[in-house]
Design an enzyme around this catalytic site. Structure first.
Site, PDB file in Angstrom:
ATOM      1  N   CYS A  37       1.053  -1.544  -0.246  1.00  0.00           N
ATOM      2  CA  CYS A  37      -0.001   0.074   0.227  1.00  0.00           C
ATOM      3  C   CYS A  37       1.215   1.049   0.358  1.00  0.00           C
ATOM      4  O   CYS A  37      -0.035   2.352  -0.133  1.00  0.00           O
ATOM      5  CB  CYS A  37      -0.860  -0.249   1.129  1.00  0.00           C
ATOM      6  SG  CYS A  37      -0.296  -0.245   2.678  1.00  0.00           S
ATOM      7  N   ASP A  39       2.603   2.175   2.421  1.00  0.00           N
ATOM      8  CA  ASP A  39       2.452   2.723   3.833  1.00  0.00           C
ATOM      9  C   ASP A  39       3.672   2.681   4.545  1.00  0.00           C
ATOM     10  O   ASP A  39       4.516   2.385   4.217  1.00  0.00           O
ATOM     11  CB  ASP A  39       1.491   1.995   4.871  1.00  0.00           C
ATOM     12  CG  ASP A  39      -0.180   2.274   4.435  1.00  0.00           C
ATOM     13  OD1 ASP A  39      -0.489   2.950   3.990  1.00  0.00           O
ATOM     14  OD2 ASP A  39      -0.873   2.044   4.952  1.00  0.00           O
ATOM     15  N   CYS A  63      -2.572   3.469   7.135  1.00  0.00           N
ATOM     16  CA  CYS A  63      -4.187   3.655   6.963  1.00  0.00           C
ATOM     17  C   CYS A  63      -4.721   3.413   8.762  1.00  0.00           C
ATOM     18  O   CYS A  63      -4.084   2.954   8.832  1.00  0.00           O
ATOM     19  CB  CYS A  63      -5.102   1.697   6.319  1.00  0.00           C
ATOM     20  SG  CYS A  63      -3.501   0.939   7.025  1.00  0.00           S
ATOM     21  N   CYS A 106      -0.417  -5.002   8.432  1.00  0.00           N
ATOM     22  CA  CYS A 106       0.103  -3.840   8.992  1.00  0.00           C
ATOM     23  C   CYS A 106       0.639  -3.910  10.474  1.00  0.00           C
ATOM     24  O   CYS A 106       1.312  -3.316  10.732  1.00  0.00           O
ATOM     25  CB  CYS A 106      -1.415  -3.042   9.677  1.00  0.00           C
ATOM     26  SG  CYS A 106      -1.742  -2.944   8.210  1.00  0.00           S
TER      27      CYS A 106
END
Lengths: 137, 215
Positions: A37, A39, A63, A106
């Protein structure tokens, strides 16, 4: 997708957001990213003379789950020794935050960030680093 | 990780000899679905023409009065048609798909992005976040805006560099396929690392653009 209450709590009231002095010998910094993503997450630990983490900070651009994972990680890190901190597993973060399968990466990111920060500190102190760079789910 | 590749794959056709829709097994990849060679560069016009042709012939609306088995085949084939077309028409998505088909998911990359790049991205993200909430200080806003503009240029240049690298690596890949060989391992590795960075660059450019537009 609905976030768990704990994720929402960490997202709305993130713990330990901020920065420590990156150049200090007692501070270890880990910057990691998630290729899925894009991130990015920065996690820092400050280690006292007893070898215990007495401060931890993070900053995450990503996120809600990435923010919650790193926020939780900093909470868990405080008061731990290097060896104890090394043992934190992404699966524990998944469990604590009730992360769904699509957000497991994550928690992996947070574990990677912890390990990178610990190794950065070890390098500064001339202690052998631990493990290879890539962690597994 | 090469088990998905077979040299002489059976040619697949969506329609059998009587023009009936075939069952599409999961081993049929998107390239096979469109009877395309597994190459980076494809005939995009031809792909589009085939897409429209298949769309017309597969559309579930034509099967509303057909037996359930045929309706289901039409639904499945239409869904596959759309996802295959969406993936293959875009050169980057096509490259990602092809590389993953050949060598496994990019998320399993062993190499990490360079720390320098992550730091650069991190700083730009911080600048973008600060810029959004510094309206009261005109001087600071001006400085931050200049930083963001510079960062934007820098990431756009990086993206252009990555696209150029992809074009070059893609050409080497296709050359190998044309010669009946496997793509060289070195080309696969490089493609994996370049493609592995694309989301970072896209993401940071999105954040920077958003910050510049909002303020």
């Amino acid at each position: 997708m609905a976030y768990s209450e704990k994720v929402v709590d960490h997202y709305n009231n993130p713990r330990n957001v901020g920065s420590l002095d990156k150049s200090a010998d007692t501070v270890g910094t880990g910057i990691v990213g998630a290729p899925e993503c894009g991130d990015v997450m920065k996690l820092q630990v400050k280690i006292n003379s007893d070898g215990v983490i007495d401060d931890a900070k993070f900053k995450t651009f990503g996120c809600g789950s990435a923010i919650a994972s790193s926020s939780l990680a900093t909470e868990w890190l405080k008061g731990k020794t290097l060896d104890e901190a090394q043992e934190i597993k992404n699966t524990e973060i998944v469990e604590e935050l009730n992360l769904p399968p699509v957000k497991i990466h994550c928690s992996v990111l947070a574990e990677d960030a912890i390990k990178a920060a610990l190794n950065d500190y070890r390098e500064k102190q001339g202690i052998p680093t631990v493990g290879n760079a890539k962690s597994v789910v | 990780m090469n088990q998905t590749r077979t040299k002489n794959r059976d040619t697949f056709s969506v329609f059998d000899e009587n023009g009936e829709i075939q069952l599409i097994s999961s081993t049929v990849d998107h390239f096979a679905f469109f009877s395309l060679p597994r190459k980076m560069k494809i005939d995009e016009g031809g792909l589009e023409a085939k897409y429209y042709d298949y769309s017309r012939r597969l559309h579930p609306d034509f099967f509303t009065n057909a037996p359930a088995s045929k309706r289901i085949l039409s639904l499945d084939a239409s869904a596959r048609l759309n996802s295959a077309y969406k993936t293959l028409k875009d050169p980057i998505q096509r490259a990602v798909y092809l590389v993953e088909l050949e060598s496994g998911k990019l998320e399993e990359n062993d190499s990490r992005p360079p720390v320098d790049l992550l730091e650069e991205i991190f700083e730009a993200q911080e600048a973008a976040a600060e810029y959004k909430c510094c309206e009261d200080d005109a001087e600071e806003a001006k400085n931050l805006r200049a930083n963001l503009e510079a960062a934007k240029e820098c990431f756009i240049a990086q993206r252009a560099g990555q696209r150029a690298a992809l074009a070059d690596l893609g050409a080497r890949w296709d050359k190998a396929i044309d010669a009946g060989e496997d793509p060289p391992a070195e080309v696969i590795d490089k493609l994996r690392s370049v493609l592995g960075l694309r989301n970072y660059i896209d993401n940071i450019l999105r954040s920077v653009n958003q910050a510049l537009e909002e303020a």
